[in-house]
Design an enzyme around this catalytic site. Structure first.
Site, PDB file in Angstrom:
ATOM      1  N   ASP A  92      35.855  45.240  42.002  1.00 15.52           N
ATOM      2  CA  ASP A  92      35.183  43.998  41.612  1.00 15.52           C
ATOM      3  C   ASP A  92      33.765  43.902  42.155  1.00 15.52           C
ATOM      4  O   ASP A  92      33.201  42.822  42.263  1.00 15.52           O
ATOM      5  CB  ASP A  92      36.020  42.764  41.986  1.00 15.52           C
ATOM      6  CG  ASP A  92      36.621  42.852  43.379  1.00 15.52           C
ATOM      7  OD1 ASP A  92      36.274  43.807  44.105  1.00 15.52           O
ATOM      8  OD2 ASP A  92      37.428  41.980  43.733  1.00 15.52           O
ATOM      9  N   LYS A 124      45.493  32.933  38.097  1.00 13.00           N
ATOM     10  CA  LYS A 124      45.184  34.093  37.260  1.00 13.00           C
ATOM     11  C   LYS A 124      45.850  33.846  35.917  1.00 13.00           C
ATOM     12  O   LYS A 124      47.089  33.853  35.818  1.00 13.00           O
ATOM     13  CB  LYS A 124      45.724  35.365  37.914  1.00 13.00           C
ATOM     14  CG  LYS A 124      44.978  35.735  39.198  1.00 13.00           C
ATOM     15  CD  LYS A 124      45.633  36.891  39.925  1.00 13.00           C
ATOM     16  CE  LYS A 124      44.705  37.478  40.985  1.00 13.00           C
ATOM     17  NZ  LYS A 124      45.394  38.428  41.883  1.00 13.00           N
TER      18      LYS A 124
HETATM   19  P1  PGA Z   1      44.222  41.997  41.021  1.00 11.61           P
HETATM   20  O1  PGA Z   1      43.591  41.029  42.090  1.00 11.61           O
HETATM   21  O2  PGA Z   1      43.781  43.363  41.357  1.00 11.61           O
HETATM   22  O3  PGA Z   1      45.688  41.835  41.156  1.00 11.61           O
HETATM   23  O4  PGA Z   1      43.716  41.562  39.711  1.00 11.61           O
HETATM   24  C1  PGA Z   1      42.374  40.434  41.856  1.00 11.61           C
HETATM   25  C2  PGA Z   1      42.037  39.423  42.920  1.00 11.61           C
HETATM   26  O5  PGA Z   1      42.946  38.913  43.607  1.00 11.61           O
HETATM   27  O6  PGA Z   1      40.846  39.132  43.065  1.00 11.61           O
END
Ligand code: PGA
Length: 429
Positions: A207, A341
């Site tokens: 990210d 999410k």
């Molecule tokens: P994830 O987590 O990899 O499960 O999408 C993303 C996050 O918690 O920012």
């Protein structure tokens, strides 16, 4: 009315297939795509993947795409796109399973988001306004962004067990200033890390956070503290950490060296040790929020830690955006904020419902990215429409993350005098 629903397989930010939908109405074509993450548990809606190892290593989504083109499309043609609840219910009825495993939550969500965009266009209002109408909200708060600056855990190839260190520019006057603060801190951090580890320390995680090969959270926090000091914005920035403790919980212990090949097993911590560590860190740094500080089944430590009232305690894996888990956590006071999410719930309507559950309990709500994202900016409008006060969309860097942050800039500009930056009210706006 909806005249056609056409899906295709595209790639997400990790280069893994995901579902994209074009939903056609008399007003135009509305496009949306499903995000996807690494931490998927038994409580979240099911992402349908082909499992054919010869294609995309089993990660293809052609079955989900086919379900849209052949089944969902037929069920939705002729429906009014402003009727989000009915559209989402039609897909839930068609699926017939509790976790949307028949059609795939990735199929259902992408259609739900595209329908929401079409509904906004039908009403000739911006998407955030349509979402606010659906949720019965009238205040348009621009959320405080939680910018990921350092990545670890399952999101990066370094040895840091903790998933991420984020900054919250709560003291900014506007989102525009918050983004500037995020960008400048990120650039200063790059220099701070380079001074110690060289430029390879600035490789990034899924990210966009930097992923230097540090093993201790404290070292990461010191980097961030130094970067903040260099910006001169000390008073405006708070820190949040995403621990993702489920990933390194072994039995009743936490292995903070689980990614370190030579040391794994030697740094086991008990739940009490973890609490002591969090307490110390919260005293030494301006930490205001900790996500998943314990394993997803370690309710006891989570309850105790939340009861201390030191900071916001966010449930991600603990809750998996699942209504039943949220209800239990509210009852037991196991945390005090929801990480939402949307692909864990699977429809826009259910995302609105779980947000209400959390807000009614006076919790914070963080609209959250997945590690696999696309250029879709839906989350930005969702955060404004639901006035959650918080959004976590990754680093102030990389297209799929900036799609959300840049959209928030546009929304703030469009709202003009009517826009309120959540700022100090980030937990309860
Ligand atoms: P994830 O987590 O990899 O499960 O999408 C993303 C996050 O918690 O920012």
């Amino acid at each position: 009315v909806i005249t056609k629903v056409k899906a295709r397989q595209i790639l997400d930010s990790r280069g893994i297939p995901t579902v994209e939908v074009d939903l056609h109405t008399n007003k135009g074509v509305f496009r949306a795509s499903a995000p996807s993450g690494v931490s998927s548990g038994m409580y979240e809606a099911i992402e349908l993947r082909d499992g054919d190892k010869g294609m995309y290593l089993g990660n293809g989504v052609s079955r989900a795409v086919k379900n849209i083109n052949e089944k969902i499309s037929e069920a939705l043609i002729g429906m009014d796109p402003t009727l989000q609840v009915q559209i989402d219910q039609a897909m839930i009825d068609l699926d017939k399973t509790e976790k949307k495993g028949e059609l795939g939550a990735n199929a259902i969500l992408a259609v739900s988001m595209a329908a929401c965009k079409a509904g906004a266009a039908e009403k000739e209002v911006p998407l955030y306004k349509h979402i606010a109408d659906l949720a019965g909200k009238t205040n348009y708060h621009i959320p405080v962004p939680a910018f990921t600056l350092i990545s670890g855990g399952k999101h990066a190839g370094n040895i840091l067990a903790i998933q991420e260190i984020m900054i919250l520019p709560v003291g900014a006057r506007k989102f525009e200033e918050a983004l500037q603060i995020g960008s400048e801190t990120y650039q200063h951090l790059k220099a701070v890390i380079t001074e110690k580890y060289g430029s390879h320390g600035c490789n990034v995680g899924e990210d966009g956070g930097f992923a230097p090969n540090i093993s201790s959270l404290k070292e990461g926090l010191d980097f961030v503290k130094e970067a903040i000091a260099r910006t001169g914005y000390n008073e405006k920035i708070k820190i949040a950490i995403g621990v993702g403790a489920t990933e390194f919980c072994i039995g009743t212990k936490y292995d903070l060296d689980y990614k370190s090949p030579n040391k794994s097993g030697q740094n086991f911590k008990s739940g009490e040790d973890m609490i002591d560590m969090y307490k110390e860190l919260c005293e030494a740094y301006p930490i205001v929020s900790i996500e998943d500080p314990f394993d997803k089944e370690d309710w006891e430590h989570s309850k105790y830690f939340s009861s201390l009232g030191i900071c916001q305690v966010v449930g991600d894996d603990l809750l998996t955006s699942n209504a039943k888990r949220i209800e239990r956590a509210v009852q037991e006071a196991a945390c005090n904020a929801l990480l939402l999410k949307i692909n864990q719930v699977g429809t826009v309507t259910e995302a609105i419902e779980v947000t209400k559950l959390a807000k009614d309990a006076n919790w914070g709500v963080v609209i959250s990215q997945r590690s696999g994202e696309s250029e879709d900016s839906f989350l930005a409008d969702l955060a404004v429409g639901l006035a959650t006060g918080q959004i976590k969309a990754g680093a102030p860097c990389r297209g799929e993350r900036l799609a959300k942050y840049n959209q928030l800039l546009r929304i703030e500009e469009e709202l003009g005098d009517k826009s309120i930056y959540a700022g100090d009210d980030w937990r309860h706006c």
